[in-house]
Design a protein around this motif. Structure first.
Motif, PDB file in Angstrom:
ATOM      1  N   LEU A 133       0.753  -1.344   0.400  1.00 33.33           N
ATOM      2  CA  LEU A 133       0.340  -0.174   0.018  1.00 33.33           C
ATOM      3  C   LEU A 133       0.804   1.915  -0.697  1.00 33.33           C
ATOM      4  O   LEU A 133       0.877   2.159  -0.543  1.00 33.33           O
ATOM      5  N   SER A 134       2.080   1.632   0.494  1.00 35.75           N
ATOM      6  CA  SER A 134       3.007   2.404   0.757  1.00 35.75           C
ATOM      7  C   SER A 134       3.338   2.944  -0.872  1.00 35.75           C
ATOM      8  O   SER A 134       4.177   3.892  -1.045  1.00 35.75           O
ATOM      9  N   VAL A 135       3.912   1.868  -1.980  1.00 35.41           N
ATOM     10  CA  VAL A 135       4.078   2.542  -2.925  1.00 35.41           C
ATOM     11  C   VAL A 135       3.161   3.103  -3.236  1.00 35.41           C
ATOM     12  O   VAL A 135       3.637   3.646  -4.935  1.00 35.41           O
ATOM     13  N   LEU A 136       1.465   2.297  -3.134  1.00 37.25           N
ATOM     14  CA  LEU A 136       0.795   3.008  -3.705  1.00 37.25           C
ATOM     15  C   LEU A 136       0.446   4.184  -3.642  1.00 37.25           C
ATOM     16  O   LEU A 136       0.518   5.518  -4.358  1.00 37.25           O
ATOM     17  N   ALA A 137       0.698   4.901  -2.708  1.00 36.27           N
ATOM     18  CA  ALA A 137       0.655   6.053  -1.699  1.00 36.27           C
ATOM     19  C   ALA A 137       1.760   6.669  -2.736  1.00 36.27           C
ATOM     20  O   ALA A 137       2.001   8.189  -2.752  1.00 36.27           O
ATOM     21  N   ALA A 138       2.852   6.419  -3.075  1.00 35.96           N
ATOM     22  CA  ALA A 138       4.216   7.118  -3.169  1.00 35.96           C
ATOM     23  C   ALA A 138       4.060   7.696  -3.967  1.00 35.96           C
ATOM     24  O   ALA A 138       4.162   9.000  -5.007  1.00 35.96           O
ATOM     25  N   LEU A 139       3.351   6.421  -5.262  1.00 37.83           N
ATOM     26  CA  LEU A 139       2.437   7.235  -7.001  1.00 37.83           C
ATOM     27  C   LEU A 139       1.952   7.957  -6.710  1.00 37.83           C
ATOM     28  O   LEU A 139       1.988   9.239  -8.097  1.00 37.83           O
ATOM     29  N   SER A 140       0.202   8.183  -6.398  1.00 41.32           N
ATOM     30  CA  SER A 140      -0.297   8.954  -6.032  1.00 41.32           C
ATOM     31  C   SER A 140       0.504  10.477  -5.403  1.00 41.32           C
ATOM     32  O   SER A 140      -0.734  11.214  -5.369  1.00 41.32           O
ATOM     33  N   ALA A 141       0.877  10.562  -4.025  1.00 44.97           N
ATOM     34  CA  ALA A 141       1.712  12.349  -3.669  1.00 44.97           C
ATOM     35  C   ALA A 141       0.951  13.459  -4.002  1.00 44.97           C
ATOM     36  O   ALA A 141       2.133  13.641  -5.272  1.00 44.97           O
ATOM     37  N   ASN A 142       0.518  13.886  -3.673  1.00 45.46           N
ATOM     38  CA  ASN A 142      -0.312  15.565  -4.414  1.00 45.46           C
ATOM     39  C   ASN A 142      -0.412  16.399  -3.362  1.00 45.46           C
ATOM     40  O   ASN A 142      -1.450  17.218  -3.784  1.00 45.46           O
ATOM     41  N   SER A 143       0.394  16.386  -2.115  1.00 42.54           N
ATOM     42  CA  SER A 143       0.171  17.647  -1.507  1.00 42.54           C
ATOM     43  C   SER A 143       1.831  18.221  -0.570  1.00 42.54           C
ATOM     44  O   SER A 143       1.541  17.544   0.591  1.00 42.54           O
ATOM     45  N   PRO A 144       1.969  18.495  -1.293  1.00 42.61           N
ATOM     46  CA  PRO A 144       3.435  19.537  -0.727  1.00 42.61           C
ATOM     47  C   PRO A 144       3.278  20.396   0.399  1.00 42.61           C
ATOM     48  O   PRO A 144       4.074  20.440   0.932  1.00 42.61           O
ATOM     49  N   PHE A 145       2.361  20.996  -0.056  1.00 44.98           N
ATOM     50  CA  PHE A 145       2.369  22.592   1.076  1.00 44.98           C
ATOM     51  C   PHE A 145       0.724  22.159   1.595  1.00 44.98           C
ATOM     52  O   PHE A 145      -0.046  21.605   1.477  1.00 44.98           O
ATOM     53  N   TRP A 146       1.138  22.754   2.351  1.00 42.52           N
ATOM     54  CA  TRP A 146      -0.213  23.058   3.662  1.00 42.52           C
ATOM     55  C   TRP A 146       0.180  24.132   4.813  1.00 42.52           C
ATOM     56  O   TRP A 146       0.379  24.826   4.758  1.00 42.52           O
TER      57      TRP A 146
END
Length: 363
Positions: free
Chosen positions: A147-160
């Motif tokens: 599951l962590s690999v899917l999360a890495a592929l989708s990562a789209n939230s660098p700013f907060w």
């Protein structure tokens, strides 16, 4: 062939300033006038969000077309209220989220306090059909390390809140504040899974089974397993890659179960570390390899996922599409990389949001 459905949460933003707009109610009202869309768009916890769900699809080309159509329709309805939609998993600009008027949401706000008031994060959930709860739980037990690999592929939230978080997926870190969120231990059977859910409900800490926020779970509404680790993806094509990989993971896990192969007994502690590493690095550095739980370059770990699911991807006809999609992500970066490149080029988070809003509805 198993069917796949995708739920996406989109951010409602001011097209001029990029700031989130609390306009989900009027957007949904406009959507409800369109009979064809009545079962597509839904309200979410915060009024700056709009959710849609595709119909179950067996063909990835049709799934891609439906995601594109839903994004276009969301943009049309939003435009009628003076806002736009952006497939961003967090708002790059500062925001004070507004909670929707709903008894369920009011209970959550009272119960969880600041967690709810700061929880403006947007995900992509992938539903894959299963034949039974028993098969579904067998799948849940066997896909956990990947599951962590899917999360890495989708990562789209660098700013907060107007700042770079130093994470590729800060959404996932905010999401972990829910007491029922995250990875799970091995269940072993559907009976034990349902007993665990019943025990959680009996504590009174969560309201209902819809708040069982496992990284992957049996859907409370559909005969599916639901993958919940991904950020909403900037590009529709990335969401389809995730959907195809999720189906391939389910096919692979179900085959292993039928053949009597035991699931890897990876501890929840290590799974949490793998999830943190994926959130921190995305595709830019290292991930934990699911077979060893040791750090390796992200590309090698992603290639390992492709190899693990290769037979299933070939059987469903998705192998070439997924290989090409993964190559694009590894070469050009995921949504987090795109957002940071936009900021470096324009120097403006408003311009980042504007560019991402345009890209959200691109084919």
């Amino acid at each position: 062939m198993r069917t796949v459905g995708v739920e996406e949460e989109l951010l409602l933003v001011d097209p001029a300033t990029g700031e989130p707009r609390a306009l989900s109610a009027p957007v949904l009202a406009r959507a409800s006038l369109d009979d064809a869309e009545q079962d597509v768009f839904e309200k979410e916890l915060h009024e700056q969000m709009l959710e849609f769900a595709t119909h179950p699809q067996a063909d990835m080309e049709r799934l891609h077309a439906e995601i594109v159509r839903c994004r276009e329709e969301a943009g049309r309805h939003a435009g009628g209220t003076g806002c736009a939609v952006a497939a961003l998993a967090t708002s790059p600009l500062p925001v004070t989220p507004s909670i929707g008027v709903n008894r369920r949401y009011e209970w959550m706000a009272e119960q969880y306090g600041v967690v709810v008031h700061e929880q403006l994060v947007l995900g992509c959930h992938v539903h894959v059909s299963v034949e039974s709860d028993e098969e579904g739980v067998a799948v849940i037990d066997r896909v956990r390390p990947w599951l962590s690999v899917l999360a890495a592929l989708s990562a789209n939230s660098p700013f907060w809140q107007g700042r770079d978080s130093s994470y590729s997926s800060y959404r996932s870190r905010v999401w972990q504040r829910w007491p029922s969120a995250g990875p799970t231990e091995l269940f072993g059977s559907a009976e034990r899974y349902h007993r665990r859910v019943a025990d959680m409900l009996a504590t009174g800490t969560i309201l209902d089974d819809g708040m069982v926020y496992f990284d992957v779970r049996l859907s409370p509404r559909y005969p599916t397993v639901e993958f919940r680790v991904a950020d909403v993806c900037l590009d529709a094509s990335t969401a389809v890659v995730l959907a195809a990989l999720a189906r391939a993971l389910v096919d692979t896990a179900a085959r292993e179960w039928r053949e009597g192969a035991e699931p890897a007994d990876v501890s929840v502690s290590l799974l949490r570390l793998a999830a943190w590493r994926a959130a921190r690095s995305g595709l830019t550095s290292e991930l934990l390899h699911p077979a060893t739980m040791r750090r390796m370059p992200a590309e090698r770990v992603v290639r390992a996922l492709l190899e693990h699911t290769r037979e299933a991807l070939a059987s469903s006809g998705d192998l070439d599409r997924v290989r090409e999609g993964v190559d694009v992500l590894l070469r050009h970066g995921n949504g987090a990389c795109v957002q940071r490149e936009l900021l470096a080029r324009t120097g403006s988070l408003r311009e980042v949001v504007a560019a991402c809003a345009r890209r959200t509805q691109a084919v």
